[in-house]
Design a protein around this motif. Structure first.
Motif, PDB file in Angstrom:
ATOM      1  N   UNK A  74      43.433  45.185  37.894  1.00  0.00           N
ATOM      2  CA  UNK A  74      42.429  44.191  38.272  1.00  0.00           C
ATOM      3  C   UNK A  74      41.277  44.935  38.935  1.00  0.00           C
ATOM      4  N   UNK A  75      40.055  44.678  38.442  1.00  0.00           N
ATOM      5  CA  UNK A  75      38.885  45.362  38.995  1.00  0.00           C
ATOM      6  C   UNK A  75      37.671  44.454  38.894  1.00  0.00           C
ATOM      7  N   UNK A  76      36.646  44.825  39.624  1.00  0.00           N
ATOM      8  CA  UNK A  76      35.358  44.143  39.545  1.00  0.00           C
ATOM      9  C   UNK A  76      34.729  44.445  38.190  1.00  0.00           C
ATOM     10  N   UNK A  77      34.072  43.445  37.632  1.00  0.00           N
ATOM     11  CA  UNK A  77      33.411  43.606  36.339  1.00  0.00           C
ATOM     12  C   UNK A  77      31.927  43.315  36.507  1.00  0.00           C
ATOM     13  N   UNK A  78      31.144  43.838  35.582  1.00  0.00           N
ATOM     14  CA  UNK A  78      29.695  43.640  35.638  1.00  0.00           C
ATOM     15  C   UNK A  78      29.150  43.167  34.319  1.00  0.00           C
ATOM     16  N   UNK A  79      29.803  42.217  33.709  1.00  0.00           N
ATOM     17  CA  UNK A  79      29.398  41.767  32.379  1.00  0.00           C
ATOM     18  C   UNK A  79      28.228  40.804  32.389  1.00  0.00           C
ATOM     19  N   UNK A  80      27.990  40.194  31.250  1.00  0.00           N
ATOM     20  CA  UNK A  80      26.825  39.337  31.068  1.00  0.00           C
ATOM     21  C   UNK A  80      26.984  37.920  31.615  1.00  0.00           C
ATOM     22  N   UNK A  81      28.158  37.564  32.083  1.00  0.00           N
ATOM     23  CA  UNK A  81      28.417  36.192  32.506  1.00  0.00           C
ATOM     24  C   UNK A  81      28.099  35.936  33.960  1.00  0.00           C
ATOM     25  N   UNK A  86      36.064  35.362  34.642  1.00  0.00           N
ATOM     26  CA  UNK A  86      37.268  36.176  34.489  1.00  0.00           C
ATOM     27  C   UNK A  86      37.373  36.672  33.054  1.00  0.00           C
ATOM     28  N   UNK A  87      37.662  37.955  32.923  1.00  0.00           N
ATOM     29  CA  UNK A  87      37.906  38.572  31.612  1.00  0.00           C
ATOM     30  C   UNK A  87      39.335  39.099  31.592  1.00  0.00           C
ATOM     31  N   UNK A  88      39.969  39.037  30.427  1.00  0.00           N
ATOM     32  CA  UNK A  88      41.294  39.625  30.249  1.00  0.00           C
ATOM     33  C   UNK A  88      41.271  40.458  28.975  1.00  0.00           C
ATOM     34  N   UNK A  89      41.756  41.690  29.083  1.00  0.00           N
ATOM     35  CA  UNK A  89      41.824  42.591  27.940  1.00  0.00           C
ATOM     36  C   UNK A  89      43.236  43.122  27.793  1.00  0.00           C
ATOM     37  N   UNK A  90      43.669  43.299  26.570  1.00  0.00           N
ATOM     38  CA  UNK A  90      44.917  44.001  26.289  1.00  0.00           C
ATOM     39  C   UNK A  90      44.514  45.407  25.863  1.00  0.00           C
ATOM     40  N   UNK A  91      44.550  46.342  26.806  1.00  0.00           N
ATOM     41  CA  UNK A  91      44.130  47.715  26.528  1.00  0.00           C
ATOM     42  C   UNK A  91      45.127  48.441  25.648  1.00  0.00           C
ATOM     43  N   UNK A  92      46.317  47.870  25.477  1.00  0.00           N
ATOM     44  CA  UNK A  92      47.296  48.452  24.577  1.00  0.00           C
ATOM     45  C   UNK A  92      46.791  48.374  23.136  1.00  0.00           C
ATOM     46  N   UNK A  93      46.076  47.308  22.840  1.00  0.00           N
ATOM     47  CA  UNK A  93      45.597  47.067  21.482  1.00  0.00           C
ATOM     48  C   UNK A  93      44.364  47.883  21.123  1.00  0.00           C
ATOM     49  N   UNK A  94      43.621  48.336  22.131  1.00  0.00           N
ATOM     50  CA  UNK A  94      42.416  49.103  21.857  1.00  0.00           C
ATOM     51  C   UNK A  94      41.536  49.182  23.087  1.00  0.00           C
ATOM     52  N   UNK A 131      39.212  41.607  34.671  1.00  0.00           N
ATOM     53  CA  UNK A 131      37.950  41.907  35.317  1.00  0.00           C
ATOM     54  C   UNK A 131      37.332  40.622  35.823  1.00  0.00           C
ATOM     55  N   UNK A 132      36.837  40.644  37.040  1.00  0.00           N
ATOM     56  CA  UNK A 132      36.151  39.486  37.609  1.00  0.00           C
ATOM     57  C   UNK A 132      34.704  39.898  37.834  1.00  0.00           C
ATOM     58  N   UNK A 133      33.794  39.163  37.193  1.00  0.00           N
ATOM     59  CA  UNK A 133      32.378  39.512  37.323  1.00  0.00           C
ATOM     60  C   UNK A 133      31.909  39.275  38.749  1.00  0.00           C
ATOM     61  N   UNK A 134      31.189  40.281  39.256  1.00  0.00           N
ATOM     62  CA  UNK A 134      30.783  40.252  40.657  1.00  0.00           C
ATOM     63  C   UNK A 134      29.294  40.014  40.804  1.00  0.00           C
ATOM     64  N   UNK A 135      28.928  39.643  42.033  1.00  0.00           N
ATOM     65  CA  UNK A 135      27.516  39.459  42.347  1.00  0.00           C
ATOM     66  C   UNK A 135      26.959  40.691  43.026  1.00  0.00           C
ATOM     67  N   UNK A 136      27.500  41.037  44.162  1.00  0.00           N
ATOM     68  CA  UNK A 136      26.956  42.157  44.921  1.00  0.00           C
ATOM     69  C   UNK A 136      28.060  43.109  45.358  1.00  0.00           C
ATOM     70  N   UNK A 137      27.709  44.361  45.406  1.00  0.00           N
ATOM     71  CA  UNK A 137      28.626  45.384  45.914  1.00  0.00           C
ATOM     72  C   UNK A 137      27.986  46.049  47.128  1.00  0.00           C
ATOM     73  N   UNK A 154      43.077  34.332  39.010  1.00  0.00           N
ATOM     74  CA  UNK A 154      43.602  35.582  38.463  1.00  0.00           C
ATOM     75  C   UNK A 154      45.026  35.819  38.972  1.00  0.00           C
ATOM     76  N   UNK A 155      45.270  35.541  40.236  1.00  0.00           N
ATOM     77  CA  UNK A 155      46.620  35.707  40.784  1.00  0.00           C
ATOM     78  C   UNK A 155      47.622  34.839  40.029  1.00  0.00           C
TER      79      UNK A 155
END
Length: 164
Positions: A74-81, A86-94, A131-137, A154-155
């Motif tokens: 679980x980490x902070x994300x910086x995507x377009x949303x 909340x984003x979820x990826x299966x990194x096993x698949x790629x 990944x959870x999209x963040x506002x400020x760091x 997410x929990x």
């Protein structure tokens, strides 16, 4: 982030079947979201599930993901949303989306660390990433309201993923 960061109170590192790793910087506002999720889950899981807080370089993840069959990161994300998305990826698949994890306050980003692990044959059989999209760091701020609200969601999702 080192083996000392592993919570040995639940199960030894080699005994964990599943490890949940919250990644972040506790001093940088929303970037602490992975750590906050890990703290939320710590008392809700039982062996063989283990919870780890990782504040060091993402490259140290290669050590932390070793010896388990399943890892949930679980980490902070910086995507377009919007903030709190909340984003979820299966990194096993790629590869996971670099558009969601484009930059990092760590020396190397999460997406790059996962790909190094894949190239070295060190990814667990199941490697999931939230990944959870963040506002400020910004230094010294707590979680923003939208990111804080995403922590509980997410929990809950992770508890379902690990069968708790």
């Amino acid at each position: 982030m080192s083996p000392a960061g592993i919570d040995h109170g639940q199960a030894g590192p080699a005994l964990a079947a599943t490890r949940i790793i919250g990644i972040g910087n506790g001093l940088r506002g929303d970037d602490a979201v992975g750590l906050v999720v890990a703290r939320r889950l710590r008392d809700l899981v039982s062996p063989p599930v283990q919870v780890v807080e990782a504040e060091g370089p993402c490259l140290d993840l290669l050590e932390l993901i070793g010896g388990v069959k399943k890892v949930v990161l679980v980490d902070a994300a910086g995507g377009p949303g919007p903030e709190g998305r909340i984003h979820r990826f299966d990194a096993t698949a790629g590869p996971i989306g670099r558009e969601v994890f484009p930059t990092s306050t760590h020396a190397i980003g999460l997406a790059e660390a996962i790909e190094i692990g894949r190239a070295l044959g060190r990814l667990p059989a199941v490697t999931l990433v939230y990944g959870i999209e963040i506002g400020t760091a910004s230094i010294g701020n707590g979680l923003s309201p939208a990111v804080s609200a995403a922590v509980e969601e997410v929990a809950v999702r992770i508890l379902r993923e690990v069968g708790e």
